[in-house]
Scaffold this motif. Structure first.
Motif, PDB file in Angstrom:
ATOM      1  N   GLU A 123     -10.077  65.930  17.877  1.00 54.56           N
ATOM      2  CA  GLU A 123     -10.778  67.060  18.445  1.00 54.56           C
ATOM      3  C   GLU A 123     -12.225  66.620  17.999  1.00 54.56           C
ATOM      4  N   SER A 127     -15.080  65.800  20.750  1.00 51.28           N
ATOM      5  CA  SER A 127     -16.058  66.861  21.349  1.00 51.28           C
ATOM      6  C   SER A 127     -17.360  66.282  20.873  1.00 51.28           C
ATOM      7  N   SER A 128     -17.553  65.302  19.925  1.00 51.28           N
ATOM      8  CA  SER A 128     -19.118  64.804  19.622  1.00 51.28           C
ATOM      9  C   SER A 128     -19.207  63.498  20.602  1.00 51.28           C
ATOM     10  N   SER A 130     -20.402  63.244  23.639  1.00 52.77           N
ATOM     11  CA  SER A 130     -20.973  63.680  24.906  1.00 52.77           C
ATOM     12  C   SER A 130     -21.113  62.729  26.000  1.00 52.77           C
ATOM     13  N   GLN A 132     -19.066  60.370  26.770  1.00 46.77           N
ATOM     14  CA  GLN A 132     -17.965  59.638  26.910  1.00 46.77           C
ATOM     15  C   GLN A 132     -17.823  58.297  26.631  1.00 46.77           C
ATOM     16  N   ILE A 158      -5.384  68.355  23.306  1.00 42.84           N
ATOM     17  CA  ILE A 158      -6.767  68.340  22.874  1.00 42.84           C
ATOM     18  C   ILE A 158      -7.749  67.619  23.980  1.00 42.84           C
ATOM     19  N   ARG A 161      -8.058  69.505  27.133  1.00 38.33           N
ATOM     20  CA  ARG A 161      -8.714  70.857  26.767  1.00 38.33           C
ATOM     21  C   ARG A 161     -10.429  70.332  26.658  1.00 38.33           C
ATOM     22  N   LEU A 162     -10.591  69.304  25.940  1.00 37.38           N
ATOM     23  CA  LEU A 162     -11.893  68.707  26.070  1.00 37.38           C
ATOM     24  C   LEU A 162     -12.448  68.014  27.316  1.00 37.38           C
ATOM     25  N   HIS A 164     -11.613  65.234  28.376  1.00 42.56           N
ATOM     26  CA  HIS A 164     -12.145  63.757  28.062  1.00 42.56           C
ATOM     27  C   HIS A 164     -11.452  62.827  28.769  1.00 42.56           C
TER      28      HIS A 164
END
Ligand SMILES: Cc1ncc(COP(=O)(O)O)c(C=O)c1O
Length: 398
Positions: A123, A127-128, A130, A132, A158, A161-162, A164
């Motif tokens: 996660e 999440s860092s 950005s 991708q 996860i 949810r993100l 990604h």
């Protein structure tokens, strides 16, 4: 020393090959471009979907699992692509090495070798990301060097949810066919496997099961590939053939092994492995030894890594067991060399084989002078046949 009876092959793969599979392999080689082969090829390629729990394509290479690892990367990625690989043990090290040799930028998430891939770390990293930049997340489902099973559905949740878009690539070499694995439901993009563990076939077949998303990634992937190219394979596979000479007789074995798995039923196979994992851990705890896996939610059902006490060489114990009882146990790999040994309880296996295996370990502990408590085997038998199942002994008539 002369040994009688059967060797106990209790390494976590290659595993014991059932006689039925050996007999199936023991056939004249057939023309791999003829109609009989096409029938074999089509039966295997369609049947594998159930084993991997996927509706997608499954590719079979004449290769080891390591070859299938390389195939998964060269077919989906380009040089310089960023890939997250979780350090779970020696086999994740191999993924890292192959990724780096191929020119990928590997973000190797450090791990203790006693726990699975950390959902928390995933996660944080995704999440860092950005921009991708991460193109794939690689997880060894069951880390064979430690006996720790990562929680794939949690990791996928996860990623979803993100939102990604990275591919999820999973090594199921020592889980498929022994630990529940649901490729489509878990939205895995490439599953890598080998024939020699839960699938009960000798070493020599490597697998890539492929999602639609992985197939799209394949169109843009620029890493050089020839032998491993999915497109060549898929083209020939349509008619049940291969672009080169396949491992014909191993495929005979695989067809029989798949028949056996269907007869037993996957739910029963997974339950059997859970029981044997629990019984093995009951023995280890009773001996007073330490299980390598620290997280009960991540205990492997296919094998158990066990530490020997400080100052007691695990390889010496294995040597004593091999010499005296003709049983092979898995060595500690990488940084666990000499510190731990591994008990394989996967594949073609039953209660009495487990009882024999654990008896061999317990007798080995005695001979090696390794401090332990007696009663590990009894604890395993109690786990396999809990008191409630054991009937009162019948009164003996005078
Ligand atoms: C989890 C895992 N990945 C990859 C491999 C490599 O497979 P092979 O030795 O068939 O190349 C193994 C082999 O034991 C393994 O257990």
């Amino acid at each position: 020393m002369i040994h009688t009876g059967r060797h106990f092959l209790q390494i976590p793969g290659p595993t014991n090959v059932p006689d039925r599979v050996l007999r199936a392999i023991d056939q004249p080689v057939i023309d791999h471009r003829g109609p009989e082969f096409a029938e074999l090829g089509l039966a295997i390629l369609s049947g594998l979907g159930e084993v991997f729990q996927t509706k997608g394509h499954v590719i079979v290479y004449p290769s080891s699992g390591t070859g299938a690892i390389e195939a998964s990367l060269v077919n989906t990625l380009s040089a310089g692509d960023r890939v997250i690989i979780f350090e779970t043990g020696q086999f994740s090290n191999i993924w890292r090495q192959i990724g780096e040799r191929l020119g990928l930028e590997v973000d190797y998430v450090p791990g203790s070798w006693r726990q699975g891939a950390s959902p928390h770390e995933l996660e944080a990293r995704l999440s860092s990301d950005s921009r991708q930049a991460v193109k794939a997340v690689v997880v060894v489902h069951n880390e064979t060097s430690t006996g720790v099973t990562s929680r794939i559905p949690e990791l996928r949740r996860i990623m979803n949810r993100l939102r990604h878009p990275a591919l999820l690539i999973v090594d199921a070499v020592s889980s498929l066919g022994s630990i529940e694995y649901r490729m489509d439901e878990w939205e895995v993009d490439v599953t890598v496997c080998g024939s020699q563990k839960g699938l009960m076939v000798p070493p020599g077949l490597g697998f890539n099961a492929i999602s639609e998303k992985a197939l799209s990634a394949n169109k843009n992937a620029k890493l050089p590939r020839s032998y491993w190219d999915w497109q060549d394979m898929l083209k020939h596979n349509q008619a049940g053939f291969f672009p080169f000479t396949p491992a014909t007789n191993l495929l005979f074995g695989l067809r029989e092994a798949m028949k056996m798995m269907k007869e037993e039923g996957f739910a029963n196979i997974f339950r059997r492995h859970i029981r044997h994992g629990e019984a093995t851990r009951a023995a280890v705890r009773a001996w007073g030894l330490e299980i390598v896996c620290e997280e009960p939610l991540e205990y492997s059902h296919s094998m158990t890594g066990v530490f020997t006490p400080e100052g007691h060489d695990a390889d010496r114990l294995r040597k004593i067991i091999l010499e005296n009882f003709d049983m092979s146990l898995g060595a500690g790999l990488g940084k666990l060399a000499g510190k731990a040994f591994r008990i394989g309880h996967l594949g073609s296996f039953n209660d009495l084989m487990l009882a024999g295996t654990l008896s061999g370990v317990e007798m080995g502990l005695r001979l090696a002078g390794i401090p332990h408590n007696e009663g590990g085997v009894m604890a395993a038998l109690d786990s396999l046949t809990p008191a409630a199942q054991v009937r009162e002994p019948a009164k003996v008539a005078r």
